[in-house]
Design a protein around this motif. Structure first.
Motif, mmCIF file in Angstrom:
data_model
loop_
_atom_site.group_PDB
_atom_site.id
_atom_site.type_symbol
_atom_site.label_atom_id
_atom_site.label_comp_id
_atom_site.label_asym_id
_atom_site.label_seq_id
_atom_site.Cartn_x
_atom_site.Cartn_y
_atom_site.Cartn_z
ATOM 1 N N VAL A 1 1.662 5.909 -5.020
ATOM 2 C CA VAL A 1 2.146 5.306 -6.253
ATOM 3 C C VAL A 1 1.557 3.920 -6.467
ATOM 4 O O VAL A 1 1.360 3.485 -7.612
ATOM 5 N N LEU A 2 1.251 3.190 -5.395
ATOM 6 C CA LEU A 2 0.726 1.835 -5.536
ATOM 7 C C LEU A 2 -0.729 1.814 -5.996
ATOM 8 O O LEU A 2 -1.156 0.831 -6.606
ATOM 9 N N ARG A 3 -1.442 2.867 -5.734
ATOM 10 C CA ARG A 3 -2.868 2.864 -6.111
ATOM 11 C C ARG A 3 -3.066 2.830 -7.620
ATOM 12 O O ARG A 3 -3.787 1.955 -8.125
ATOM 13 N N PRO A 4 -2.449 3.733 -8.396
ATOM 14 C CA PRO A 4 -2.656 3.670 -9.853
ATOM 15 C C PRO A 4 -1.903 2.529 -10.524
ATOM 16 O O PRO A 4 -2.330 2.057 -11.580
ATOM 17 N N SER A 5 -0.777 2.092 -9.934
ATOM 18 C CA SER A 5 0.051 1.093 -10.609
ATOM 19 C C SER A 5 -0.335 -0.344 -10.272
ATOM 20 O O SER A 5 -0.120 -1.249 -11.076
ATOM 21 N N VAL A 6 -0.916 -0.583 -9.082
ATOM 22 C CA VAL A 6 -1.239 -1.948 -8.657
ATOM 23 C C VAL A 6 -2.710 -2.085 -8.288
ATOM 24 O O VAL A 6 -3.437 -2.920 -8.843
#
Length: 323
Positions: free
Chosen positions: A184-189
């Motif tokens: 989840v952190l890859r596309p969002s952050v």
């Protein structure tokens, strides 16, 4: 335990009602400040709802699943599933791909799917290992502190894996969804920061601030989860746990870019070093905040209460032989 289950039901009933409000009302408001104003009460409510549950084993997963809202799909049940569970819609490959032309990919019965069978067996094994760890806690006074920390590490890993599997299995079986919590952190952050940094410092080193941002967001997210566990002001130890990982990850990226393929550690060396680093950092920064506030003791005690609760209810359900 009865009151805690009732509290859990009330919390999730409130969650579903709130999501229906978002789906039928908020989603029909044009994007902008007005929609945000209608959405803020729900965001605040989702922040406070886990505090209504006293059980750590129930409050933790509830706080974890109540994440950011997503754009509503066409169906209400899909929207509730996406908003409450770490999943995303599974994208099927186009019909004209080579894989679809391969007969081995056509109409494989679910009962013959070896992947699902192996996952089920693996889940059972994880549950058995978790039960063994919980049983081992009876001998905590005789165990070395490092052994206890090792058990805690395995406990957290197995508990998270089992909760995620049980929470997402019904929806995956019905709709075909993929687990998204792991990336989840890859596309969002990571990706947005990397793209922005590429314009400032160039694409070669753009990944460094992106890595730092991802680790920082992860640390702050864990501080929120720790607050739900401990209900005390954060000590920022878990944030420093992720900052420390960020420092060493950035150093590793810089070194790899400098030496390219000329030199690298063998896996037989790099993997034990990685495991050792995580173990030392966990004992130093990850677990102290939980241990100092007695979270580990409360979790273990709740397992005993849960077992007694199940035994009592099973005895009440079984017919009595009066003969």
């Amino acid at each position: 335990m009865d009151s805690e289950i009732k509290n859990l039901i009330k919390v999730w009933f409130t969650v579903v009602a709130s999501l229906c409000y978002c789906y039928y009302i908020v989603a029909r408001i044009p994007r902008g400040m007005i929609r945000l104003l209608f959405l803020l009460p729900i965001l605040y409510l989702f922040t406070m709802l886990p505090c209504n549950i006293n059980s750590i084993n129930l409050r933790g997963p509830t706080a974890f699943f109540l994440g950011p809202l997503s754009p509503p799909p066409q169906k209400l049940l899909h929207f509730i599933s996406i908003a409450c569970l770490p999943i995303k819609l599974k994208q099927d490959p186009p019909l004209n791909t080579k894989n679809n032309k391969n007969p081995s990919h056509k109409n494989t019965p679910k009962s013959q799917n070896p992947t699902k069978v192996s996952r089920s067996i693996l889940l059972v094994m994880k549950a058995l290992f978790l039960a063994m760890i919980i049983r081992a806690y009876d001998n905590r006074p005789n165990l070395h502190p490092y052994v206890i920390l090792t058990l805690y590490c395995c406990h957290i890993y197995l508990a998270v894996e089992i909760v995620l599997a049980l929470a997402t299995a019904p929806v995956q079986a019905i709709f075909g969804w993929n687990l998204i919590v792991t990336n989840v952190l890859r596309p969002s952050v990571y990706i947005p920061v990397c793209r922005f940094s590429a314009h400032l410092i160039g694409p070669r080193w753009a990944s460094l601030p992106a890595i730092t941002s991802a680790f920082l967001v992860s640390g702050l997210s864990h501080e929120v989860i720790y607050f739900y566990f401990t209900r005390v002001h954060p000590t920022w130890e878990v944030t420093w746990f992720f900052v420390l990982h960020d420092i060493y990850t950035v150093i590793e990226v810089v070194v790899k870019k400098a030496v390219t393929d000329k030199w690298q550690l063998h896996r037989a060396i790099s993997r034990p070093l990685t495991v050792g680093f995580v173990a030392v950092a966990s004992g130093w920064l990850f677990f102290p905040q939980l241990i100092k506030n007695g979270v580990d003791i409360k979790v273990i005690e709740e397992y005993s209460i849960l077992i007694d609760f199940v035994k009592v209810n099973l005895s009440l359900q079984l017919p009595l032989d009066k003969s």
